[in-house]
Write a protein that holds these residues in place. Structure first.
Motif, PDB file in Angstrom:
ATOM      1  N   ALA A  66      60.106  24.684  72.041  1.00 36.83           N
ATOM      2  CA  ALA A  66      61.024  25.212  71.031  1.00 36.83           C
ATOM      3  C   ALA A  66      60.466  25.054  69.624  1.00 36.83           C
ATOM      4  CB  ALA A  66      62.383  24.517  71.133  1.00 36.83           C
ATOM      5  N   GLY A  67      59.240  24.511  69.517  1.00 39.42           N
ATOM      6  CA  GLY A  67      58.649  24.314  68.197  1.00 39.42           C
ATOM      7  C   GLY A  67      58.677  22.879  67.739  1.00 39.42           C
ATOM      8  N   LYS A  68      58.674  21.955  68.693  1.00 37.27           N
ATOM      9  CA  LYS A  68      58.777  20.533  68.353  1.00 37.27           C
ATOM     10  C   LYS A  68      57.546  20.037  67.601  1.00 37.27           C
ATOM     11  CE  LYS A  68      58.192  18.085  71.910  1.00 37.27           C
ATOM     12  NZ  LYS A  68      56.747  17.826  71.610  1.00 37.27           N
ATOM     13  N   THR A  69      56.355  20.383  68.071  1.00 38.82           N
ATOM     14  CA  THR A  69      55.134  19.859  67.456  1.00 38.82           C
ATOM     15  C   THR A  69      54.994  20.282  65.995  1.00 38.82           C
ATOM     16  OG1 THR A  69      53.999  19.719  69.586  1.00 38.82           O
ATOM     17  CG2 THR A  69      52.623  19.795  67.610  1.00 38.82           C
ATOM     18  N   PRO A  70      55.115  21.578  65.651  1.00 41.06           N
ATOM     19  CA  PRO A  70      55.045  21.921  64.222  1.00 41.06           C
ATOM     20  C   PRO A  70      56.178  21.317  63.406  1.00 41.06           C
ATOM     21  CG  PRO A  70      55.616  23.849  65.540  1.00 41.06           C
ATOM     22  CD  PRO A  70      55.199  22.777  66.490  1.00 41.06           C
ATOM     23  N   SER A  71      57.320  21.045  64.050  1.00 43.60           N
ATOM     24  CA  SER A  71      58.420  20.398  63.335  1.00 43.60           C
ATOM     25  C   SER A  71      58.069  18.953  62.997  1.00 43.60           C
ATOM     26  CB  SER A  71      59.704  20.462  64.156  1.00 43.60           C
ATOM     27  OG  SER A  71      60.082  21.805  64.406  1.00 43.60           O
ATOM     28  N   VAL A  72      57.443  18.249  63.944  1.00 44.72           N
ATOM     29  CA  VAL A  72      56.965  16.889  63.665  1.00 44.72           C
ATOM     30  C   VAL A  72      55.980  16.913  62.503  1.00 44.72           C
ATOM     31  CG1 VAL A  72      55.565  14.989  64.571  1.00 44.72           C
ATOM     32  CG2 VAL A  72      57.333  16.005  66.004  1.00 44.72           C
ATOM     33  N   LEU A  73      55.038  17.847  62.549  1.00 42.87           N
ATOM     34  CA  LEU A  73      54.038  17.935  61.483  1.00 42.87           C
ATOM     35  C   LEU A  73      54.686  18.252  60.139  1.00 42.87           C
ATOM     36  CD1 LEU A  73      51.241  19.841  63.423  1.00 42.87           C
ATOM     37  CD2 LEU A  73      51.121  17.497  62.548  1.00 42.87           C
ATOM     38  N   GLY A  74      55.718  19.089  60.150  1.00 43.32           N
ATOM     39  CA  GLY A  74      56.411  19.410  58.906  1.00 43.32           C
ATOM     40  C   GLY A  74      57.128  18.209  58.326  1.00 43.32           C
ATOM     41  N   VAL A  75      57.772  17.425  59.179  1.00 42.22           N
ATOM     42  CA  VAL A  75      58.462  16.217  58.718  1.00 42.22           C
ATOM     43  C   VAL A  75      57.452  15.215  58.160  1.00 42.22           C
ATOM     44  CG1 VAL A  75      59.785  14.198  59.485  1.00 42.22           C
ATOM     45  CG2 VAL A  75      60.461  16.500  60.222  1.00 42.22           C
ATOM     46  N   VAL A  76      56.345  15.048  58.864  1.00 41.49           N
ATOM     47  CA  VAL A  76      55.305  14.116  58.403  1.00 41.49           C
ATOM     48  C   VAL A  76      54.746  14.565  57.055  1.00 41.49           C
ATOM     49  CG1 VAL A  76      52.962  13.312  58.882  1.00 41.49           C
ATOM     50  CG2 VAL A  76      54.695  13.245  60.678  1.00 41.49           C
ATOM     51  N   ALA A  77      54.468  15.869  56.916  1.00 43.32           N
ATOM     52  CA  ALA A  77      53.944  16.377  55.643  1.00 43.32           C
ATOM     53  C   ALA A  77      54.925  16.133  54.503  1.00 43.32           C
ATOM     54  CB  ALA A  77      53.639  17.870  55.772  1.00 43.32           C
ATOM     55  N   HIS A  78      56.210  16.276  54.790  1.00 42.34           N
ATOM     56  CA  HIS A  78      57.218  16.034  53.749  1.00 42.34           C
ATOM     57  C   HIS A  78      57.260  14.561  53.368  1.00 42.34           C
ATOM     58  CE1 HIS A  78      60.840  16.539  51.400  1.00 42.34           C
ATOM     59  NE2 HIS A  78      61.450  15.614  52.117  1.00 42.34           N
ATOM     60  N   LEU A  79      57.193  13.676  54.339  1.00 37.94           N
ATOM     61  CA  LEU A  79      57.196  12.245  54.035  1.00 37.94           C
ATOM     62  C   LEU A  79      55.968  11.865  53.213  1.00 37.94           C
ATOM     63  CD1 LEU A  79      58.393  10.827  57.486  1.00 37.94           C
ATOM     64  CD2 LEU A  79      59.708  10.898  55.368  1.00 37.94           C
ATOM     65  N   LEU A  80      54.818  12.438  53.549  1.00 37.51           N
ATOM     66  CA  LEU A  80      53.605  12.168  52.775  1.00 37.51           C
ATOM     67  C   LEU A  80      53.766  12.650  51.338  1.00 37.51           C
ATOM     68  CD1 LEU A  80      50.874  13.181  55.388  1.00 37.51           C
ATOM     69  CD2 LEU A  80      51.279  10.876  54.509  1.00 37.51           C
ATOM     70  N   ALA A  81      54.357  13.829  51.178  1.00 30.74           N
ATOM     71  CA  ALA A  81      54.556  14.380  49.839  1.00 30.74           C
ATOM     72  C   ALA A  81      55.508  13.518  49.018  1.00 30.74           C
ATOM     73  CB  ALA A  81      55.092  15.803  49.930  1.00 30.74           C
ATOM     74  N   GLN A  82      56.395  12.775  49.699  1.00 28.45           N
ATOM     75  CA  GLN A  82      57.340  11.885  49.014  1.00 28.45           C
ATOM     76  C   GLN A  82      56.720  10.529  48.697  1.00 28.45           C
ATOM     77  OE1 GLN A  82      59.557  14.377  48.294  1.00 28.45           O
ATOM     78  NE2 GLN A  82      61.241  12.988  48.686  1.00 28.45           N
TER      79      GLN A  82
END
Length: 351
Positions: free
Chosen positions: A66-82
């Motif tokens: 359902a798109g879990k892997t790119p969603s994990v990567l998106g969350v991680v990228a956002h946390l890094l940006a924060q």
């Protein structure tokens, strides 16, 4: 399972019909067993374990990709940006490891799993795989004591791991026919019954959609990159592949291969042939001359294994953009978490 049988069941998950009806008794058994598991945690017969940093679980209620892997990567990228320092833990499905093991850029996919290897290569953050996500989290924190957040790849039903935020990912199928496995695609009924244990604070659940459907939630935007890459790092615009003198052959060993083929065609590529392969296909059994005389195109996930045998294959990345309102809701959920002053090793605190 035979491909024809799997295809019939997958179609029934969307449209229902006699195949789905015939599987209802098995769904009842599945529902009872999973219900007993949830009851055991609610009653305290089984215990979940907390980790000393915030835990975000990203997973599917619906079976299949359902798109879990790119969603994990998106969350991680956002946390890094924060300014945070997240790590990823995963079961490592498709790999053979049982004990918690860190993933390196050169880890064999057959050991650590193709998705954890892809997530490590793309994110650059620590990734540890293991059958027990709690132990995997502890191992990651021991190895990387400055980690501020753990993002769990899959594991919504891995109740042994206590979580602070859950992100449920759906695609365009929504709830499908609404049935539990195997008559339907649902791993548990929706809306989900919360599974809380003694001492656990209320957690937040966010619903993210990677394809339009009728369920409430946040909708991510998805598209293929306009440039492909091979094992040596060489890149090529997809527009160049449109004019290839050799036939284009696309392969996809993912849960829904036709989605990848459709996206390639939407980019203007004329595919001479395609191979819809089982999810996590390892390519080890393929003949080395199977793709001779063709331009081979694959997903990023397949490239983690295919490049070992065919380094000239062109991998086309999937680009998924998380919507600003989803990221704002995630930030709010993280800010709302209260932390007590209980000390843990490496300077972590728990809540």
């Amino acid at each position: 399972m035979l491909p024809a049988v799997q295809a019939a069941i997958t179609r029934a998950w969307v449209s229902g019909g006699w195949v789905s009806g015939a599987l209802v008794p098995f769904s009842l058994i599945y529902g009872v067993l999973t219900g007993l598991q949830r009851f055991a945690y609610r009653a305290g017969l089984l215990q979940s374990s907390a980790l000393p940093v915030p835990v975000i679980v990203v997973g599917n209620v619906i079976a299949g990709g359902a798109g879990k892997t790119p969603s994990v990567l998106g969350v991680v990228a956002h946390l890094l940006a924060q300014g945070h320092q997240p790590g990823i833990i995963s079961r490592g499905y498709g790999g053979s490891l049982q004990e918690p093991t860190p993933v390196t850029p050169n880890s064999p996919a057959k050991l650590v799993g193709d998705e954890p290897l892809l997530m490590h290569r793309k994110s650059g953050v620590p990734v540890v795989v293991g059958r027990d996500r709690v132990e995997a989290g502890r191992r990651l924190l021991d190895l990387y004591p400055d980690t501020t957040h753990l993002v769990c790849d899959d594991g919504l039903q891995h109740y042994r791991l206590r979580r602070d935020i859950e992100i449920c990912v759906f695609d365009a199928r929504g709830l499908g026919n609404g049935g539990l496995l195997p008559a339907g695609p649902l791993r548990q009924a929706w809306p989900r019954a919360l599974v809380a244990t003694a001492g656990q604070t209320e957690r937040r659940t966010l619903t993210l959609h990677t394809g339009a459907n009728t369920l409430p939630g946040f909708l991510a935007q998805r598209s293929l990159a306009t440039t492909a890459i091979n094992a040596t790092g060489q890149t090529m615009p997809l527009t160049s592949l449109q004019h290839s003198q050799l036939p284009l052959h696309a392969v996809a060993g993912i849960a829904q291969p036709e989605n990848f083929f459709s996206m390639l065609r939407a980019q203007g590529l004329t595919l001479a042939s395609t191979d819809a392969l089982p999810d996590h296909y390892d390519f080890h059994s393929d003949s080395r001359n199977k793709y001779e005389g063709k331009v081979l195109i694959c997903t990023e996930k397949d490239a983690t294994k295919l490049w070992q045998h065919w380094p000239d294959a062109w991998s086309v990345p999937l680009i998924q953009t998380l919507p600003p309102d989803f990221l704002a809701a995630l930030d709010t959920a993280l800010q709302d978490m209260t932390h007590a002053s209980v000390s843990f090793p490496h300077g972590h605190t728990t809540h």
